[in-house]
Design an enzyme around this catalytic site. Structure first.
Site, PDB file in Angstrom:
ATOM      1  CB  THR A 189      -5.625   1.677  -1.022  1.00  0.00           C
ATOM      2  OG1 THR A 189      -5.329   2.897  -1.942  1.00  0.00           O
ATOM      3  CG2 THR A 189      -6.167   0.263  -1.485  1.00  0.00           C
ATOM      4  CD  GLU A 334      -6.458  -2.585  -4.044  1.00  0.00           C
ATOM      5  OE1 GLU A 334      -6.295  -3.331  -2.532  1.00  0.00           O
ATOM      6  OE2 GLU A 334      -5.659  -2.104  -3.938  1.00  0.00           O
ATOM      7  CE  LYS A 441      15.221 -11.781 -11.948  1.00  0.00           C
ATOM      8  NZ  LYS A 441      15.195 -11.507 -13.441  1.00  0.00           N
ATOM      9  CD1 TRP A 446      13.072 -15.158  -9.454  1.00  0.00           C
ATOM     10  CD2 TRP A 446      13.015 -12.457  -9.382  1.00  0.00           C
ATOM     11  NE1 TRP A 446      12.338 -13.992 -10.425  1.00  0.00           N
ATOM     12  CE2 TRP A 446      12.613 -12.765 -10.514  1.00  0.00           C
ATOM     13  CE3 TRP A 446      12.600 -11.858  -8.810  1.00  0.00           C
ATOM     14  CZ2 TRP A 446      12.257 -11.388 -11.056  1.00  0.00           C
ATOM     15  CZ3 TRP A 446      13.293 -10.267  -9.798  1.00  0.00           C
ATOM     16  CH2 TRP A 446      12.696 -10.139 -11.351  1.00  0.00           C
TER      17      TRP A 446
HETATM   18  P1  AMP Z   1      -3.572  -3.121   1.685  1.00  0.00           P
HETATM   19  O1  AMP Z   1      -4.849  -3.082   0.994  1.00  0.00           O
HETATM   20  O2  AMP Z   1      -3.026  -1.446   2.335  1.00  0.00           O
HETATM   21  O3  AMP Z   1      -4.280  -4.141   3.286  1.00  0.00           O
HETATM   22  O4  AMP Z   1      -2.179  -3.987   1.616  1.00  0.00           O
HETATM   23  C1  AMP Z   1      -2.348  -5.253   0.937  1.00  0.00           C
HETATM   24  C2  AMP Z   1      -0.431  -5.513   0.954  1.00  0.00           C
HETATM   25  O5  AMP Z   1      -0.458  -6.610   2.414  1.00  0.00           O
HETATM   26  C3  AMP Z   1      -0.775  -7.055   0.348  1.00  0.00           C
HETATM   27  O6  AMP Z   1      -1.269  -6.842  -1.150  1.00  0.00           O
HETATM   28  C4  AMP Z   1       0.141  -7.357   1.033  1.00  0.00           C
HETATM   29  O7  AMP Z   1       1.554  -6.757  -0.110  1.00  0.00           O
HETATM   30  C5  AMP Z   1       0.063  -6.861   1.965  1.00  0.00           C
HETATM   31  N1  AMP Z   1      -0.133  -8.272   2.650  1.00  0.00           N
HETATM   32  C6  AMP Z   1      -1.220  -8.178   3.479  1.00  0.00           C
HETATM   33  N2  AMP Z   1      -1.337  -9.814   4.239  1.00  0.00           N
HETATM   34  C7  AMP Z   1      -0.691 -10.492   4.533  1.00  0.00           C
HETATM   35  C8  AMP Z   1       0.092 -11.397   4.566  1.00  0.00           C
HETATM   36  N3  AMP Z   1      -0.500 -12.711   5.295  1.00  0.00           N
HETATM   37  N4  AMP Z   1       1.433 -11.971   4.097  1.00  0.00           N
HETATM   38  C9  AMP Z   1       2.583 -11.080   2.910  1.00  0.00           C
HETATM   39  N5  AMP Z   1       1.771  -9.820   3.005  1.00  0.00           N
HETATM   40  C10 AMP Z   1       0.482  -9.170   3.085  1.00  0.00           C
END
Ligand code: AMP
Length: 577
Positions: A189, A334, A441, A446
């Site tokens: 990640t 993940e 907040k 929120w």
């Molecule tokens: P990564 O593991 O780097 O792909 O990041 C995952 C994170 O990207 C998620 O936990 C979200 O915060 C964000 N994310 C992925 N897809 C979306 C989506 N369609 N809308 C909003 N946030 C997203």
């Protein structure tokens, strides 16, 4: 228990995908964009090269469980590694080429990659790391003759991919028996806090995930599709698209390093993909290009977008102006990564604001993914407005990070705590409102930075908007809107006039007390290595006094603005549309 009498020991593995490529879809094609134009190869020819590559891995001493790094763009050779490495029993470790040198060195050492397959065009990025690594690695350089010869000189002991394949000779390869639970791929990640963490996918998780994304309520890829994979193959298995294409027999179109709007638009026009996967930023660039150049993108009937919230206006503009339907997906490294997919909810489908608001949600969980919302008091109701942290579980959700202790903070008795805050409606459709570390907040209530960004990005002069919390004596926090505007917009209007216009545009679209007090015009929103808004950087700039906000039309509670306490009288923005 009366046991079922089915072949439950049939293993779900990447080897099955390779067999399908070879025997069912030998004529499906992979098109790679190169500096010299497009290069084509059939699945049949690629399967033959995968056999050679499997032999090469053996000759390099890479066997079951060994980690094999890739440092590559989306291209045919990367696809060959996607197949050969796991089928040979080793683990494909896709390295994110956009990470810093320090992060990459940490990841390569932590994963104990024994070999790294690197695109010739990326050797210059890898070279400075070599001396920082704890142990020497076997480097294999991928590219065409001239490019490779020069690049090989730069890495100690490097070999040529094409020369190795040539020497490996033709003929079938005897693949080992694979257990579906064995590791197949590894991806770290991006690690905005602490060290990056490795997600170790199994053959089973990859098989089930890619099968589910092929369903019609997911990506819905089938053998008549041509899939343009813009989302990087070095990040979360490119959303399962390469594996899905192998299973379904869809053609793959791979843009290599040509990710700018113009080459992508030309590639779409020439190759007529039906499906595409990419993040909102690239889609937004493509839209701007298509708006000002004569280009036909209409072959794209199913463009999947995700990785961060997809602005509603982006979807609407694509559909109305270019006949391209953009669907949103949500997930994370993940979760393999796709966990939800937003096919429009069934029902009368007018194209009014309610329709577009529904389209801008992140969608329902795919089959086999279970999802719940939690807050400090326990489970949060699915009523479309109450928010909590998303937790998920399912056969392609990580249970633990590679070489890390089982961590209750992240993995709560069988549920993955995602750190994403959302509301879920009664139909099970998820709407992300924030990351837990990004929430705002104000006066005890929120404000959803995602919804506010969505509405700001619907302003015709706004290209990108990122909302962060600004500490405030009275309300604890107030939203600060960091905005990138179209070229020339600040020549046509003064910053104050434009800021006032943006706030005017928001009126009626969001609750009054959400209206930002300040708008800061910035040149670009800083992005993480996987293209997400890097709000940590914006917050740091704010702290250092580097974000110069335009003061807006009164503070909450003063004339012209509503106090947070007025929230109860407001309908929520999602209902108000
Ligand atoms: P990564 O593991 O780097 O792909 O990041 C995952 C994170 O990207 C998620 O936990 C979200 O915060 C964000 N994310 C992925 N897809 C979306 C989506 N369609 N809308 C909003 N946030 C997203």
């Amino acid at each position: 228990m009366l046991e079922g009498l089915m072949q439950d020991d049939f293993q779900l593995t990447v080897a099955h995908m390779l067999r399908r490529m070879r025997s069912l879809y030998p004529h499906a094609e992979v098109v790679t964009l190169t500096p010299a134009g497009t290069v084509r190869a059939s699945f049949g020819a690629i399967a033959e090269r995968v056999d050679r590559l499997a032999r090469v891995l053996g000759s390099l001493g890479l066997g079951p469980g060994d980690r094999v790094g890739t440092f590559a763009w989306n291209n045919q050779r990367h696809l060959e590694l996607y197949m050969a490495v796991p089928c040979a029993g080793a683990v494909l470790h896709t390295l994110n080429i956009r990470l810093t040198g320090a992060q990459l060195a940490y990841i390569i050492d932590h994963a104990e990659d024994q070999a790294i397959f690197v695109d010739a065009s990326l050797v210059a990025l890898l070279e400075p790391l070599v001396d920082r690594l704890q142990a020497p690695r076997q480097y294999v350089v991928m590219g065409d003759d001239d490019e490779t010869a020069a690049a090989i000189e730069r890495l100690p002991g490097a070999l040529s991919y094409e020369a190795l394949l040539e020497a490996a000779g033709p003929g079938p390869f005897e693949y080992p028996h694979l257990d579906e639970r064995q590791a197949a791929a590894l991806c770290y990640t991006s690690g905005t806090t602490g060290n990056p963490k490795g997600v170790l996918y199994s053959h089973r998780s990859i098989s089930l995930h890619s099968s589910a994304t092929l369903m019609r309520d997911g990506l819905g890829m089938c053998h008549t599709d041509r899939a343009l994979v813009v989302v990087p193959m070095f990040h979360a298995n490119a959303w399962g698209m390469p594996h899905g294409a192998a299973l379904a027999g869809a053609d793959l179109i791979l843009p290599d390093r040509f990710l700018q709007a113009e080459p992508l638009a030309k590639l779409i026009e020439a190759e007529r993909p039906t499906i595409m996967g990419c993040v909102p930023t690239i889609f937004a660039d493509l839209l701007r290009y298509a708006d000002s150049n004569p280009v036909d993108l209409s072959s794209l009937t199913n463009a999947a977008c995700g990785g961060s919230a997809v602005p509603r206006q982006l979807m609407q503009d694509f559909q109305e102006r270019h006949d391209v339907r953009v669907f949103q997906a949500w997930g994370m490294t993940e979760t393999s990564p796709v966990a939800t997919y937003a096919r429009p909810v069934a029902g009368p489908g007018g194209k009014d604001q309610a329709y577009w608001n529904a389209r801008a949600k992140q969608g329902r969980p795919l089959p086999w993914v279970e999802l719940r919302l939690m807050d400090d008091a326990g489970e949060v109701a699915w009523d479309g407005s109450s928010t909590g942290e998303i937790q998920v579980r399912g056969p392609w959700v990580a249970a633990q990070y590679f070489k890390e202790p089982a961590d209750d903070e992240k993995f709560d008795s069988g549920w993955l705590r995602t750190g994403d805050i959302a509301a879920v409606d009664q139909e099970g459709s998820v709407q992300i409102t924030d990351r837990s570390k990004d929430v705002i907040k104000s006066g005890g209530e929120w404000i959803s930075s995602v919804e506010l960004e969505n509405e700001v990005m619907a302003h015709p002069d706004v290209v990108e908007a990122a909302v962060i919390a600004k500490p405030d004596e009275r309300w604890a926090e107030r939203p600060l809107c960091c905005v990138v505007v179209r070229e020339g917009a600040l020549d046509a209007h003064s910053p104050d006039a434009l800021a006032a216009d943006i706030v005017e545009h928001l009126r009626g679209r969001v609750a009054k007390w959400w209206l930002p007090d300040e708008i800061a015009f910035i040149a670009e929103v800083p992005k993480t290595s996987v293209g997400k808004f890097d709000k940590k950087q914006l917050r740091a700039r704010l702290q250092q006094g580097e974000l110069d906000g335009r003061v807006m039309l009164g503070r909450p509670g003063e004339a012209g603005a509503a106090a947070p306490a007025a929230k109860a009288e407001e309908s929520s923005p999602s209902q108000a549309g």
